[in-house]
Scaffold this motif. Structure first.
Motif, mmCIF file in Angstrom:
data_model
loop_
_atom_site.group_PDB
_atom_site.id
_atom_site.type_symbol
_atom_site.label_atom_id
_atom_site.label_comp_id
_atom_site.label_asym_id
_atom_site.label_seq_id
_atom_site.Cartn_x
_atom_site.Cartn_y
_atom_site.Cartn_z
ATOM 1 N N ALA A 68 24.706 53.785 -0.187
ATOM 2 C CA ALA A 68 24.137 54.988 -0.797
ATOM 3 C C ALA A 68 22.991 55.531 0.050
ATOM 4 O O ALA A 68 22.877 56.747 0.252
ATOM 5 C CB ALA A 68 23.659 54.685 -2.214
ATOM 6 N N GLU A 72 23.066 59.192 1.916
ATOM 7 C CA GLU A 72 21.999 60.160 1.688
ATOM 8 C C GLU A 72 21.378 60.592 3.013
ATOM 9 O O GLU A 72 21.123 61.780 3.228
ATOM 10 C CB GLU A 72 20.939 59.574 0.758
ATOM 11 N N LEU A 105 27.039 59.793 -5.977
ATOM 12 C CA LEU A 105 26.007 60.171 -5.019
ATOM 13 C C LEU A 105 25.798 61.686 -4.991
ATOM 14 O O LEU A 105 24.686 62.167 -4.822
ATOM 15 C CB LEU A 105 26.374 59.697 -3.615
#
Length: 108
Positions: A68, A72, A105
């Motif tokens: 994650a 990002e 996400l």
């Protein structure tokens, strides 16, 4: 052997690293795929071409939190949607799990 030799001759060659990592993925050698991309990432940490596949392989290796973070970082550098990402990696066996992870996400 071709990609390994090319990387030996030109260690910063982005596409060779990405392709070699994909070969390792196809051979179900996820740790080697991660290692191959991590070497490129260390030399060029702002390169989303390393970050996206690295995040996918880290996710497949069982570390959703680290994946994650990488997704990002990649998204900040080169925004994309999970549909494009999934089109690029449609061969991934755990597609539904990955799709749900990426939707989370992306806030979808």
């Amino acid at each position: 052997k071709f990609y390994k030799k090319a990387i030996h001759l030109e260690p910063d060659h982005e596409q060779c690293r990405v392709m070699l990592s994909h070969c390792y993925y196809q051979l179900k050698q996820i740790p080697k795929a991660i290692e191959t991309l991590m070497e490129g990432y260390k030399s060029d940490p702002d390169n989303p071409e390393f970050l996206y596949p690295l995040a996918l392989y880290i996710f497949l290796n069982g570390d959703a939190a680290e994946a994650a973070n990488m997704f990002e970082s990649a998204r900040k550098l080169k925004p994309t949607t999970y549909e494009i990402l999934l089109d690029e990696y449609e061969a991934i066996e755990q597609e539904e799990s990955l799709r749900n992870f990426i939707r989370g996400l992306m806030g979808n």
